[in-house]
Design a protein around this motif. Structure first.
Motif, PDB file in Angstrom:
ATOM      1  N   ASP A 294      31.561 104.877  -2.243  1.00 29.24           N
ATOM      2  CA  ASP A 294      30.182 105.259  -2.511  1.00 29.24           C
ATOM      3  C   ASP A 294      30.125 106.668  -3.106  1.00 29.24           C
ATOM      4  OD1 ASP A 294      27.308 105.057  -2.357  1.00 29.24           O
ATOM      5  OD2 ASP A 294      27.416 106.410  -0.634  1.00 29.24           O
ATOM      6  N   THR A 295      29.413 106.834  -4.210  1.00 24.85           N
ATOM      7  CA  THR A 295      29.371 108.119  -4.907  1.00 24.85           C
ATOM      8  C   THR A 295      28.566 109.173  -4.163  1.00 24.85           C
ATOM      9  OG1 THR A 295      27.464 107.341  -6.197  1.00 24.85           O
ATOM     10  CG2 THR A 295      29.655 107.073  -7.184  1.00 24.85           C
ATOM     11  N   THR A 296      27.739 108.778  -3.210  1.00 26.58           N
ATOM     12  CA  THR A 296      26.912 109.737  -2.467  1.00 26.58           C
ATOM     13  C   THR A 296      27.571 110.162  -1.161  1.00 26.58           C
ATOM     14  OG1 THR A 296      24.915 108.747  -3.396  1.00 26.58           O
ATOM     15  CG2 THR A 296      24.653 110.124  -1.434  1.00 26.58           C
ATOM     16  N   SER A 297      27.982 109.183  -0.361  1.00 23.98           N
ATOM     17  CA  SER A 297      28.541 109.487   0.960  1.00 23.98           C
ATOM     18  C   SER A 297      30.066 109.492   0.981  1.00 23.98           C
ATOM     19  CB  SER A 297      28.047 108.453   1.980  1.00 23.98           C
ATOM     20  OG  SER A 297      28.525 107.162   1.640  1.00 23.98           O
ATOM     21  N   PHE A 298      30.689 109.039  -0.094  1.00 24.50           N
ATOM     22  CA  PHE A 298      32.139 108.888  -0.183  1.00 24.50           C
ATOM     23  C   PHE A 298      32.680 107.997   0.937  1.00 24.50           C
ATOM     24  CE2 PHE A 298      31.292 112.693  -2.625  1.00 24.50           C
ATOM     25  CZ  PHE A 298      32.066 112.480  -3.758  1.00 24.50           C
ATOM     26  N   LEU A 325      31.928  96.538   3.398  1.00 24.31           N
ATOM     27  CA  LEU A 325      31.340  97.326   4.475  1.00 24.31           C
ATOM     28  C   LEU A 325      29.933  97.738   4.103  1.00 24.31           C
ATOM     29  CD1 LEU A 325      34.566  98.355   4.016  1.00 24.31           C
ATOM     30  CD2 LEU A 325      34.070  99.368   6.248  1.00 24.31           C
ATOM     31  N   GLU A 326      29.101  97.912   5.115  1.00 25.65           N
ATOM     32  CA  GLU A 326      27.729  98.362   4.903  1.00 25.65           C
ATOM     33  C   GLU A 326      27.399  99.439   5.925  1.00 25.65           C
ATOM     34  OE1 GLU A 326      24.990  95.130   5.003  1.00 25.65           O
ATOM     35  OE2 GLU A 326      25.747  94.204   3.157  1.00 25.65           O
ATOM     36  N   THR A 327      26.520 100.345   5.520  1.00 29.06           N
ATOM     37  CA  THR A 327      26.080 101.389   6.437  1.00 29.06           C
ATOM     38  C   THR A 327      25.183 100.783   7.505  1.00 29.06           C
ATOM     39  OG1 THR A 327      25.027 103.551   6.581  1.00 29.06           O
ATOM     40  CG2 THR A 327      24.036 101.956   5.063  1.00 29.06           C
ATOM     41  N   ALA A 333      18.164 106.015  17.838  1.00 36.15           N
ATOM     42  CA  ALA A 333      17.313 107.089  17.317  1.00 36.15           C
ATOM     43  C   ALA A 333      15.858 106.645  17.295  1.00 36.15           C
ATOM     44  CB  ALA A 333      17.768 107.482  15.912  1.00 36.15           C
ATOM     45  N   SER A 334      14.961 107.603  17.538  1.00 32.64           N
ATOM     46  CA  SER A 334      13.525 107.290  17.513  1.00 32.64           C
ATOM     47  C   SER A 334      13.063 107.022  16.086  1.00 32.64           C
ATOM     48  CB  SER A 334      12.733 108.452  18.119  1.00 32.64           C
ATOM     49  OG  SER A 334      13.025 109.672  17.423  1.00 32.64           O
ATOM     50  N   LYS A 335      13.713 107.664  15.117  1.00 30.60           N
ATOM     51  CA  LYS A 335      13.415 107.425  13.718  1.00 30.60           C
ATOM     52  C   LYS A 335      14.623 106.777  13.057  1.00 30.60           C
ATOM     53  CE  LYS A 335      10.247 111.358  13.272  1.00 30.60           C
ATOM     54  NZ  LYS A 335       9.945 112.603  12.510  1.00 30.60           N
ATOM     55  N   THR A 336      14.353 106.077  11.978  1.00 30.04           N
ATOM     56  CA  THR A 336      15.439 105.415  11.257  1.00 30.04           C
ATOM     57  C   THR A 336      16.447 106.444  10.767  1.00 30.04           C
ATOM     58  OG1 THR A 336      13.955 103.654  10.563  1.00 30.04           O
ATOM     59  CG2 THR A 336      16.026 103.900   9.344  1.00 30.04           C
ATOM     60  N   ALA A 337      17.706 106.280  11.168  1.00 29.79           N
ATOM     61  CA  ALA A 337      18.764 107.201  10.755  1.00 29.79           C
ATOM     62  C   ALA A 337      20.030 106.404  10.499  1.00 29.79           C
ATOM     63  CB  ALA A 337      19.016 108.249  11.846  1.00 29.79           C
ATOM     64  N   SER A 338      20.741 106.786   9.448  1.00 29.08           N
ATOM     65  CA  SER A 338      21.967 106.083   9.120  1.00 29.08           C
ATOM     66  C   SER A 338      23.078 106.493  10.072  1.00 29.08           C
ATOM     67  CB  SER A 338      22.388 106.379   7.681  1.00 29.08           C
ATOM     68  OG  SER A 338      22.648 107.762   7.523  1.00 29.08           O
ATOM     69  N   ALA A 339      24.011 105.580  10.281  1.00 29.81           N
ATOM     70  CA  ALA A 339      25.162 105.844  11.151  1.00 29.81           C
ATOM     71  C   ALA A 339      26.426 105.517  10.353  1.00 29.81           C
ATOM     72  CB  ALA A 339      25.058 104.998  12.421  1.00 29.81           C
ATOM     73  N   GLY A 340      27.505 105.146  11.036  1.00 26.51           N
ATOM     74  CA  GLY A 340      28.755 104.831  10.351  1.00 26.51           C
ATOM     75  C   GLY A 340      28.688 103.498   9.631  1.00 26.51           C
ATOM     76  N   TRP A 341      29.791 103.175   8.946  1.00 21.58           N
ATOM     77  CA  TRP A 341      29.894 101.934   8.185  1.00 21.58           C
ATOM     78  C   TRP A 341      30.697 100.910   8.972  1.00 21.58           C
ATOM     79  CZ3 TRP A 341      28.788 101.454   2.588  1.00 21.58           C
ATOM     80  CH2 TRP A 341      28.089 102.553   2.087  1.00 21.58           C
TER      81      TRP A 341
END
Length: 844
Positions: A294-298, A325-327, A333-341
């Motif tokens: 991924d060019t953003t998160s590598f 793989l997908e993020t 979390a109380s708000k939507t937050a990304s985690a690992g893949w």
């Protein structure tokens, strides 16, 4: 008309052609060099300068995917039954801007990306998650392939050909006919917690059709989980078939691989760098393939790998691993937050072949889909203590259930028409009489027992032996299985020697109270000929070595009558506690005497036999040990990097009817660990101590092996019962270099040999009090009694060895050097410091 089923290539095989045009949906301009690929297969092409493409394949799936830099990927359904069809694609602009990449002069541009991958590993690797869980769908398929002309003349293959028709044909991507042996599906829920690390996998449903495979039980445990496809490429090394392959995105990526930054492309919602990688040295345990970052998160979005044909790996003609793989979203979390893949799709395909050019081939494919992911919501620790085996209702052929699974979990990976045909072929195969016979023979070869209803007859290594005491020894034994009872287990055997004309026997009754906590109570009795230092207890259950020890000149033989009751339980996973109470007699067949009153010296009464009555407690600690349940038997799969420790205390008691009071302490530790590119090391450490004064056979007779067969965890240049100690520490270390050295030597490299080295050392001694128990006084017939040697407490006994493994993919030859104690043995047995020994092993 009956035709040859397992031909090398398919005859009159249909060729499918898909053509079309790829254009910009807004402007209508053609899109050149767009990637066009079948969904679910590795077949694809690219569009030409005018946007036209032509895809010609031997097998179609149900959809086609197109992607191009700057455009959103698009899938279109196709008809997998039509030989020719036209499908056009109109792609929409993605509107995604790439990150700026600065390339320094003289540096490979892929290196910058890979450095960022390692830097962001702590963010993207699934190990950073405190917990995760998901539903898994797994499909496993195994089939015979690449049958040679010589093998087609085999009587079994000929009978299979006669039973199969052309309509039963299944063909792989290369046009080879396949003979399906197994097709299975399973649904499970997988749970992981990082601190403390715990895992659990609940196999909910399976359906299995296969030759020599049951629908439930052991097969469900082997095929129903995700163990075969759980590789994590963020790790430095990927374990496959017992070998450690260097990961292309591990810490040492620059030492193992050459990289090429090929392109950027759209993978789902992510714009990715496409990086190709090749091994610097083809003979190393490394991969060839592509990775999309991924060019953003590598983060690793997708990877396709295969093992090169020059890798030092037995029986493997080809092996590929594909992962998507997908993020994930942090569920805590109380708000939507990304985690690992996390991996959402994995496919592992292996093409195997036997030894020699005229052997059978086999294709195995495992496909996995993960969904319904929940992240960072750990369960209580006790939740992860899963049942030791699936429930009796895990196997189901309910078509309505599997139809729901195919629409909700499996998607495009669900059983296709081809898979359904495989199930029909397997059903026909199992009805062929020759296959039924082959199933029975295979079962005996693998388990050592022939299953006959509620009884298992065997084990076969013990059927026959020839030795100097018994002559021709024949033995027949049995055990009951789960069809007889899931709680009560009966075992027994009868043996007879033609020379001594005596019957021997053994019997055991066990009651299995709990599989979950492996709680068993039992009683056993045996009246048999044994060999000093070579009881099953002392050699750690090595069935083959114990069987071979009954051949040839039977030194150190004695008649033993043993009775024992025992109780064992596993209150906490990984801690097995055992208590036992028993007695055994010792009546030697060799000239042996000991002093009943050693303080009287030569005036003491001499005896040869004794009765040993004892009780003992034992603790076995095996952290993270994994098991499979095979009916009423528990099969260990070993531990992951943790040692297995066994501690035992034995108390001999005159009050129980024995001739001696004594105390005995023993310890045993065993472990295998990998050293990355250096190979794998295994060690066995054992120690024992008794402060009591006893005859030599009740001390610690060390295990020698004067036979020409190489046996690990013994002293291969020591004679039987050459040394006895009342305190000792022994260490056996073996290291497998896995081709590390031989792969770099021209001329030798092509043989795929592997270097093995070992060191065996023994520190032991005997107290003056125990030395005084032994008698050297001639027997009444003038024969000098056997006198057991003792080691110098300041000088360890040492052996070293080195050898070549993987000769003809099967044979191991090892040179063994005995480094000291080279004078003739205490019983005038000639000693030789050097020997060549051989063994046969099957390993990848």
């Amino acid at each position: 008309m009956i035709v040859s089923y397992l031909g090398t290539e398919a005859r009159a095989q249909t060729v499918y052609t898909v053509t079309g045009l790829v254009t910009d949906s807004r402007t209508g301009d053609p899109i050149p060099f767009a990637s066009v690929a079948l969904v679910g297969r590795r077949s694809g092409t690219v569009s030409d300068e005018k946007g036209h493409y032509t895809l010609t394949v031997k097998i179609l799936t149900d959809s086609l995917a197109v992607s191009s830099l700057g455009y959103k990927p698009l899938r279109r359904a196709i008809d997998p039954e039509r030989p020719t069809q036209a499908v056009d694609f109109k792609l929409e602009s993605s509107g995604t801007a790439l990150q700026e990449v600065t390339v320094k002069a003289g540096e490979n541009p892929a290196w910058r990306v890979l450095r960022q991958v390692r830097k962001n590993r702590t963010i993207n690797d699934r190990k950073r998650l405190s917990a995760y869980e998901y539903d898994s769908y797994v499909k496993t398929e195994i089939a015979l392939s690449h049958v040679t002309e010589r093998m087609r003349k085999n009587p079994l293959i000929k009978r299979i050909n006669e039973a199969m028709s052309k309509q039963d044909s299944i063909v792989d991507d290369e046009g080879h006919r396949l003979l399906p042996l197994l097709a299975s599906e399973s649904v499970s829920r997988y749970y992981f917690r990082s601190s403390p690390e715990r895992k659990r996998e609940d196999i909910r449903k399976t359906r299995i059709k296969g030759v020599a495979v049951d629908d439930a039980g052991l097969s469900s445990q082997l095929l129903g989980g995700t163990n075969l496809v759980s590789q994590n490429f963020y790790d430095n090394y990927i374990p496959i078939l017992g070998k450690d392959f260097a990961s292309p995105i591990g810490d040492n990526w620059k030492n193992w691989y050459e990289f090429f930054l090929a392109d950027t492309t759209q993978i789902g919602d992510h714009v990715c760098y496409e990086i190709h990688f090749d091994p610097k040295r083809p003979e190393d345990l490394v991969f060839i393939g592509k990775a999309w970052i991924d060019t953003t998160s590598f983060a690793l979005c997708q990877i396709e790998t295969r093992i090169g044909k020059d890798a030092n790996l037995n029986y493997v003609r080809g092996l590929t691993i594909e992962q998507e793989l997908e993020t994930t979203v942090d569920s805590s979390a109380s708000k939507t937050a990304s985690a690992g893949w996390l991996p959402v799709s994995i496919k592992l395909t292996a093409n195997l072949t036997g030894v020699g050019k005229q052997s059978l081939g086999m294709r195995a494919q495992v496909t996995l889909r993960n969904s319904n992911v929940v992240v960072n919501r750990p369960h209580p620790i006790l939740f992860y203590e899963q049942p030791i085996e699936p429930s009796d209702t895990v196997a189901t052929t309910n078509e309505a259930y599997w139809h729901t699974v195919q629409s909700t979990l499996a998607g495009a990976d669900s059983l296709s028409k081809e898979d359904q045909k495989a199930r029909e072929i397997i059903a026909k195969l199992r009805a062929v009489p020759a296959v039924k016979v082959a199933e029975a023979i295979g079962q005996v070869a693998v388990t050592g027992f022939l299953k006959a209803g509620g009884l298992d007859i065997g084990p076969y290594p013990y059927l026959f032996a020839v030795n100097s005491v018994e002559g021709l020894r024949t033995r027949i034994g049995f055990r009951t299985n789960e069809q007889f009872s899931r709680n009560l287990v009966l075992r027994g055997y009868v043996a007879y020697g033609t020379l001594d004309a005596q019957f021997k026997y053994g019997a055991e009754i066990d009651y299995l109270f709990s599989r979950q906590h492996w709680t068993i109570a039992g009683v056993r009795i045996a009246n048999d000929l044994e060999r000093l230092g070579l009881t099953p207890e002392l050699i750690g259950g090595n069935r083959i070595f114990y069987a071979f020890s009954r051949f040839g000149r039977y030194r150190g033989g004695y008649q033993s009558y043993q009775k024992e009751v025992f109780f064992k339980t596993e209150p906490v996973k990984g801690i097995l506690l055992t208590a036992m109470l028993g007695s055994r007699t010792f009546d030697p067949l060799f000239p042996f005497r000991y002093r009943v009153d050693p303080e009287l010296g030569d005036q003491s009464t001499l005896r040869s036999e004794y009765n040993d009555a004892y009780w003992a407690v034992e603790a076995r600690l095996a952290r993270k040990e994994k098991y499979l349940m095979d009916g009423n038997e528990r099969i260990t799969l070993g531990t992951k990097r943790a040692p297995v420790l066994t501690l035992r205390y034995t108390r001999g008691s005159k009050m129980l009817g024995g001739d001696f009071n004594y105390d005995r302490f023993t310890l045993r530790a065993q472990q295998t660990f990998r050293l990355g590119p250096l190979g794998r090391t295994t060690y066995l450490l054992s120690a024992g101590y008794t402060p009591s004064t006893l005859p030599a056979p009740l001390l610690f007779p060390h295990i020698g092996n004067p036979t020409p067969l190489l046996t690990t965890n013994t002293f291969n240049r020591m004679q039987f019962y050459e040394f006895v100690s009342d305190r000792f520490v022994a260490i056996h270390v073996q290291h497998r270099f896995e081709g590390l050295l031989f792969n770099r030597i021209p001329g030798i490299r092509k043989f795929n040999w592997r270097l093995i080295a070992n060191v065996d050392a023994l520190w032991g001694s005997m107290s003056k009090a125990n030395e005084a128990v032994a008698s050297r006084k001639p027997l009444p017939d003038g024969v000098r009694p056997i006198y057991f040697g003792a080691l110098d407490g300041n000088k360890p006994y040492m052996e070293v060895g080195y050898g070549i493994d993987n000769i003809f993919k099967l044979i191991r030859i090892q040179a063994i050097h005995r480094l000291n104690y080279l004078d003739d043995g205490p019983n005038n047995i000639p000693l030789n410091s050097f020997a060549l020994k051989a063994s046969a092993t099957i390993s990848f």
